[in-house]
Every structure is written in C-alpha cells, then in structure tokens.
Design a protein around this motif. Structure first.
Motif, PDB file in Angstrom:
ATOM      1  N   ALA A   1      18.468   9.045  -1.447  1.00 61.07           N
ATOM      2  CA  ALA A   1      17.851   9.803  -0.918  1.00 61.07           C
ATOM      3  C   ALA A   1      16.719   9.649   0.123  1.00 61.07           C
ATOM      4  N   GLY A   2      16.319  10.049   1.492  1.00 66.69           N
ATOM      5  CA  GLY A   2      15.096  10.110   1.760  1.00 66.69           C
ATOM      6  C   GLY A   2      14.880   8.751   3.211  1.00 66.69           C
ATOM      7  N   VAL A   3      16.165   8.381   2.642  1.00 62.46           N
ATOM      8  CA  VAL A   3      16.103   5.767   3.034  1.00 62.46           C
ATOM      9  C   VAL A   3      16.184   6.763   4.194  1.00 62.46           C
ATOM     10  N   GLY A   4      15.526   5.733   5.557  1.00 64.55           N
ATOM     11  CA  GLY A   4      15.864   6.229   6.811  1.00 64.55           C
ATOM     12  C   GLY A   4      14.915   6.570   7.355  1.00 64.55           C
ATOM     13  N   ALA A   5      14.173   6.804   6.964  1.00 63.45           N
ATOM     14  CA  ALA A   5      12.804   8.148   7.154  1.00 63.45           C
ATOM     15  C   ALA A   5      12.288   7.519   7.928  1.00 63.45           C
ATOM     16  N   LYS A   6      10.934   7.861   9.154  1.00 63.38           N
ATOM     17  CA  LYS A   6      10.571   7.492   9.910  1.00 63.38           C
ATOM     18  C   LYS A   6       9.016   7.277   9.478  1.00 63.38           C
ATOM     19  N   ASP A   7       8.690   8.599   8.449  1.00 66.19           N
ATOM     20  CA  ASP A   7       7.511   8.409   8.053  1.00 66.19           C
ATOM     21  C   ASP A   7       7.946   8.826   6.798  1.00 66.19           C
ATOM     22  N   LEU A   8       6.939   9.319   5.779  1.00 64.27           N
ATOM     23  CA  LEU A   8       6.409   9.773   4.208  1.00 64.27           C
ATOM     24  C   LEU A   8       6.883  11.222   4.509  1.00 64.27           C
ATOM     25  N   SER A   9       6.438  11.582   5.755  1.00 60.73           N
ATOM     26  CA  SER A   9       6.828  13.669   5.593  1.00 60.73           C
ATOM     27  C   SER A   9       8.707  13.894   6.113  1.00 60.73           C
ATOM     28  N   GLU A  10       8.440  12.963   6.680  1.00 59.84           N
ATOM     29  CA  GLU A  10      10.159  12.907   7.360  1.00 59.84           C
ATOM     30  C   GLU A  10      10.799  12.451   5.329  1.00 59.84           C
ATOM     31  N   CYS A  11      10.185  11.264   5.695  1.00 57.74           N
ATOM     32  CA  CYS A  11      11.262  10.873   3.276  1.00 57.74           C
ATOM     33  C   CYS A  11      11.012  11.845   2.449  1.00 57.74           C
ATOM     34  N   LEU A  12       9.701  12.880   2.624  1.00 53.68           N
ATOM     35  CA  LEU A  12      10.175  13.769   1.838  1.00 53.68           C
ATOM     36  C   LEU A  12      11.209  15.409   1.769  1.00 53.68           C
ATOM     37  N   ILE A  13      11.076  15.939   3.387  1.00 52.40           N
ATOM     38  CA  ILE A  13      11.363  16.846   3.826  1.00 52.40           C
ATOM     39  C   ILE A  13      13.458  16.254   3.740  1.00 52.40           C
TER      40      ILE A  13
ATOM     41  N   LEU B   1      12.331   3.584   8.982  1.00 53.81           N
ATOM     42  CA  LEU B   1      12.820   2.954  10.001  1.00 53.81           C
ATOM     43  C   LEU B   1      11.344   3.272  10.707  1.00 53.81           C
ATOM     44  N   CYS B   2      11.415   2.014  10.954  1.00 50.28           N
ATOM     45  CA  CYS B   2       9.934   2.135  11.827  1.00 50.28           C
ATOM     46  C   CYS B   2      10.693   2.148  13.009  1.00 50.28           C
ATOM     47  N   GLU B   3      11.488   1.529  13.632  1.00 51.98           N
ATOM     48  CA  GLU B   3      11.647   1.353  15.246  1.00 51.98           C
ATOM     49  C   GLU B   3      12.104   1.781  15.250  1.00 51.98           C
ATOM     50  N   ASP B   4      11.999   2.414  17.257  1.00 49.28           N
ATOM     51  CA  ASP B   4      11.470   3.260  18.042  1.00 49.28           C
ATOM     52  C   ASP B   4      13.207   3.401  18.027  1.00 49.28           C
ATOM     53  N   THR B   5      13.865   4.929  18.069  1.00 45.37           N
ATOM     54  CA  THR B   5      15.319   4.692  18.614  1.00 45.37           C
ATOM     55  C   THR B   5      16.234   3.769  19.915  1.00 45.37           C
ATOM     56  N   ALA B   6      15.313   4.346  21.042  1.00 44.93           N
ATOM     57  CA  ALA B   6      15.084   3.821  22.393  1.00 44.93           C
ATOM     58  C   ALA B   6      15.020   2.110  22.628  1.00 44.93           C
TER      59      ALA B   6
ATOM     60  N   THR C   1       7.993  27.056   4.306  1.00 44.24           N
ATOM     61  CA  THR C   1       6.514  26.789   4.002  1.00 44.24           C
ATOM     62  C   THR C   1       6.595  25.241   3.407  1.00 44.24           C
ATOM     63  N   LYS C   2       7.968  24.526   2.940  1.00 42.57           N
ATOM     64  CA  LYS C   2       7.163  23.587   2.492  1.00 42.57           C
ATOM     65  C   LYS C   2       7.259  23.062   3.055  1.00 42.57           C
ATOM     66  N   GLU C   3       8.418  23.147   4.430  1.00 44.40           N
ATOM     67  CA  GLU C   3       8.510  21.471   4.953  1.00 44.40           C
ATOM     68  C   GLU C   3       7.420  21.562   6.245  1.00 44.40           C
ATOM     69  N   LYS C   4       7.022  22.670   6.403  1.00 41.09           N
ATOM     70  CA  LYS C   4       5.578  22.790   6.796  1.00 41.09           C
ATOM     71  C   LYS C   4       4.052  22.607   6.068  1.00 41.09           C
ATOM     72  N   ILE C   5       4.394  22.289   4.780  1.00 35.90           N
ATOM     73  CA  ILE C   5       3.483  22.032   3.929  1.00 35.90           C
ATOM     74  C   ILE C   5       2.821  20.707   3.956  1.00 35.90           C
ATOM     75  N   ILE C   6       4.609  20.160   4.290  1.00 38.38           N
ATOM     76  CA  ILE C   6       4.783  18.896   4.174  1.00 38.38           C
ATOM     77  C   ILE C   6       4.585  17.671   5.270  1.00 38.38           C
ATOM     78  N   SER C   7       4.680  18.413   6.406  1.00 38.72           N
ATOM     79  CA  SER C   7       4.653  17.937   8.342  1.00 38.72           C
ATOM     80  C   SER C   7       3.242  18.292   8.226  1.00 38.72           C
ATOM     81  N   GLU C   8       1.822  19.247   7.739  1.00 42.18           N
ATOM     82  CA  GLU C   8       0.829  19.598   8.324  1.00 42.18           C
ATOM     83  C   GLU C   8       0.006  19.225   6.880  1.00 42.18           C
ATOM     84  N   TYR C   9      -0.313  19.521   6.245  1.00 40.98           N
ATOM     85  CA  TYR C   9      -1.009  19.840   4.995  1.00 40.98           C
ATOM     86  C   TYR C   9      -0.615  17.953   4.269  1.00 40.98           C
TER      87      TYR C   9
END
Length: 455
Positions: free
Chosen positions: A169-181, A138-143, A193-201
C-alpha cells in the motif's frame, strides 16, 4: 636570476613498492579481478584450477581445511556460516519481500499478470513501474508519460490508479502525503481530519506540534495525538523492503572469525580469488632460448608474476596479523556483542604490530570481517573514546546507551534538552559537548525535546 647547485633528499617509491601497496589495500573482489586481468596480459602465468578432486597439494589442502573449519565449531557458527554458504535467508516478517532477491518491479508485475492482460497493457504497466523511485513513488508527471507513450492523460491515469491499488500500500504515490493517505484508505480508516493533517501538517507532526494542529483544526489534543500515533505506524517508503537491482551489492568478507569452545580462529578468505603459477613451458623456454629479446621479455614477465605472488602472500600475512590484533583487542565484542567494544585507534594497532600506520590503514581499507554478530568493515573496530572524570575510557556506544537511559527516565511532559542531558552525563563522569549529545541522540533516532514532549 642565477644558476645554483643544491643538494636535497627526496623519497621515491619504486614501481614494485607502489604495486605492493596497491595489492595490500585491495579487497577480495578487487584482488580476484586484478589477478584475472594480469593473467590475460602476462602469457607466462598459468591459472591453477582447484576442483573438488584436487586437494593433494598444501595450498588446496589449506583451502579444504578452512572450509572444514566453517562447518565445525559451536552451534552459533553453524547457524551463521551455514546460512552464508547455502544462501538460506529466513523470512522474518510477511512484508520482507526482498528475502528471495525479488525487486519491486517483479513483485508488482506478478500481481498484474492475468489472462485478460494484453501484451500492450503489460508493456505500459512495466514502463510506468520502472519509473518508480527507490521509495516506490511515481514522481514523473502524468502528461509526460502520456506524451512518451502516445496515450491520453485519462488512460495513463487509469494505469496509475491500478498500480496504486497493488501491494505494498502506498506504492505509486506522487509524494509522501499521498503515500500515507493511500495506506489509510487501504486500511479503511481514512477521515477528512486525517487527510487534512497529512496534507497540510506533516512538518508539524515531525516536530510534535500537537497543540498547534489542535488549535488550527479545532480538534482536541487527545484526538490529534491518536491520529499522529496512527500515522507513525504507516510506511513512508513502501519500496524499502525490496531489492533495488541497480544498486545491489554483495559483500564478500575478506576475513572470517570462527568461534570455537575456548578460542577464536581468524581465517583470511583467500579461497575467493584464483591462484597462479609460472608456466613450466615458458620457464623452460626462458632458460634454453638463445634469442636475447625473447629471453629478456620472458624474464621480465616471470619476475612480474613472482613479485605479484609475493605481494599477495604479504597481503595475506599483513591482513591476518591486523585481524588477529583486532580480535585480541576487541575480544569482548566477539564474545558479547556491540556494547562490549573497547577504544582502539590506528596508532594502537600500529604499535601492537610494529607496522607503520599507513600499512595498517591500507590493510584495513575496504575490507570486511564476518563473525557471529554479522559482517562489519574492519574500520568498524576502530573506536574513539570518551574519558570519564575517573580516567575510565568509554566508547560512543556506551555514551549513547547512557543518553538513551537518561531520556527513558525523564518526565515526558517536561523532557530534557540537549544541554541538560550533557549536564546529567557530566554528573555520571562523562563530559561531552551539547553538539555531541545532539549527534548521538540523532544517531539513536530519538527526537529533540519538542518531539518527545507529551501532553
């Protein structure tokens, strides 16, 4: 400036020749639409209706015989062609939700339907779900959604959170990082640790930079490697197993290759499009009328119908000849599968059939062949060759298999780069550039040297 008379030769195609070439390069669906449109514009054309009770004439008997062929043959044919006729698609795994043609919107809405769901809530959910892209994001902005629906941001966020709780699982995420998380949260294996790796690396994960991530987070390389292995099991595109109805296209094979005990039979799928004839009423009127204008008009329309019928027959004959030549040259493929293809060029087919290359090219353009191994575009059987030092010709599939074999046997702590792989191929008698090695490796889905290195 001066005026001079010059003689020159120019080649002009007649309207009939252009029409013949156009019909030749039409696939079954295009030809069907062309004939139906022509029947509407040409009053002398009478469409033939082949019902199940009308198999008396030669043409309808031929169609019946082709259908009988598809019902006979060896066991392999019965499996593949029975599925095609009856539309019986077998579910190969539990998450392949598009097996029955269901799209993501239908699947998500089916999980939301309940007696407590109001008509208004249902419309809001459907609106948001239809904003999901082909990946399920879901790439559309909430606002923006809130503004369009005249609702508060908080209320829209509640709807979106509900959608994120659905399967897959993962549907509705705004991007790949959120989808995996979201997927790790659903598995209940998420850690900071997993959340940081996915978000930044994520970029470093793709390049297998385990040591870099380890040093940045002060975590052992073994733990980082285990986390990356778990991340690789996640689905980056949760909607990939669903039908996108906007882009859905059904391929109608123009040629069917049926395997019998001792040979292969090529069938041109001409039962797809309707047949036609010149109306006896208008033919009789043309022969008997004394009205010159009417006679000229009817004669022109009758000639047009006869010419199109001739072009359709010529298309069938050319397509049959080209397909039979392909089967003859690629016989090993039809018997044993993809790795058995042989080098074949347009010029080779042209020489075999004594036809101009442009004619062969038009006959193959946009057309598909169905066989026991699947449905393929006819151009799939045109195969470039790589020559060995001994003069043997290899297809790209053979070279790819050799590259995969070399990579499989390498030391994973010191993997080969593309230049070394090229040198090892040369030792086996195959000489290709480093760029070609990289191209074939990418086609196999194999990462580069850095991505394959193990600690």
């Amino acid at each position: 400036m001066e005026i001079a008379i010059e003689t020159s030769q120019r080649q002009h195609l007649s309207q009939k020749a252009i029409q013949s070439a156009e019909i030749l390069q039409m696939n079954s669906t295009e030809l069907e639409q062309y004939i139906e449109k022509m029947a509407l514009e040409n009053p002398v054309i009478e469409m033939n209706d082949f019902s199940s009770e009308s198999y008396s004439d030669a043409a309808s008997s031929d169609i019946y015989r082709k259908n009988e062929w598809l019902s006979s043959g060896d066991t392999q044919n019965k499996i593949y062609y029975k599925q095609d006729r009856e539309g019986a698609i077998e579910e190969n795994n539990w998450h392949d939700n598009n097996a029955d043609g269901e799209d993501l919107c239908d699947y998500l809405m089916s999980q939301l339907i309940s007696p407590e769901l109001s008509a208004f809530d249902q419309k809001v959910y459907e609106y948001i779900i239809l904003l999901l892209d082909e990946r399920g994001y879901l790439c559309e902005d909430t606002a923006n959604i809130a503004k369009n629906l005249k609702l508060s941001n908080e209320r829209i966020s509640t709807y979106i959170d509900t959608i994120k709780s659905l399967e897959p699982a993962g549907v509705g995420a705004k991007d790949l990082s959120e989808c995996l998380i979201l997927q790790l949260k659903r598995r209940k294996t998420i850690t900071p640790t997993k959340e940081k790796i996915i978000s930044e690396y994520l970029t470093d994960i793709a390049k297998n930079h385990i040591k870099k991530i380890s040093e940045a987070l002060n975590v052992s390389t073994r733990e980082i490697a285990d986390i990356i292995e778990e991340i690789k099991t996640l689905n980056p595109k949760p909607a990939s197993h669903f039908t996108n109805r906007e882009n859905l296209k059904y391929i109608t094979p123009d040629v069917v290759v049926v395997k019998f005990e001792d040979n292969f039979q090529v069938i041109v799928n001409d039962s797809r499009f309707p047949t036609f004839s010149v109306s006896e009423f208008y033919q009789s009127m043309c022969d008997s009328t004394d009205d010159k204008d009417a006679k000229n008009y009817l004669s022109q329309k009758i000639r047009q119908a006869d010419w199109v019928k001739k072009c359709v027959a010529q298309r069938k004959d050319t397509l049959m000849r080209v397909s039979e030549a392909i089967v003859t040259r690629q016989l090993d493929f039809f018997m044993f599968g993809n790795l058995s293809k042989k080098p074949l060029s347009l010029e080779d087919l042209s020489a075999m059939l004594d036809l101009h290359t442009s004619t062969v090219s038009r006959a193959m353009k946009g057309k598909y062949l169905q066989c026991a191994w699947g449905v393929y575009p006819l151009n799939y059987f045109l195969v470039k060759s790589a020559q060995t030092n001994t003069g043997e010709e290899l297809t790209p599939e053979h070279v790819k298999a050799m590259i995969a074999d070399i990579i499989e046997s390498e030391d994973k702590k010191k993997p080969y780069n593309d230049r070394v792989i090229g040198e090892l191929l040369e030792e086996r008698g195959v000489s290709i550039s480093r760029r070609t090695v990289a191209k074939y490796r990418d086609a196999l889905g194999i990462p580069d040297k850095t991505g394959r290195r193990e600690l």
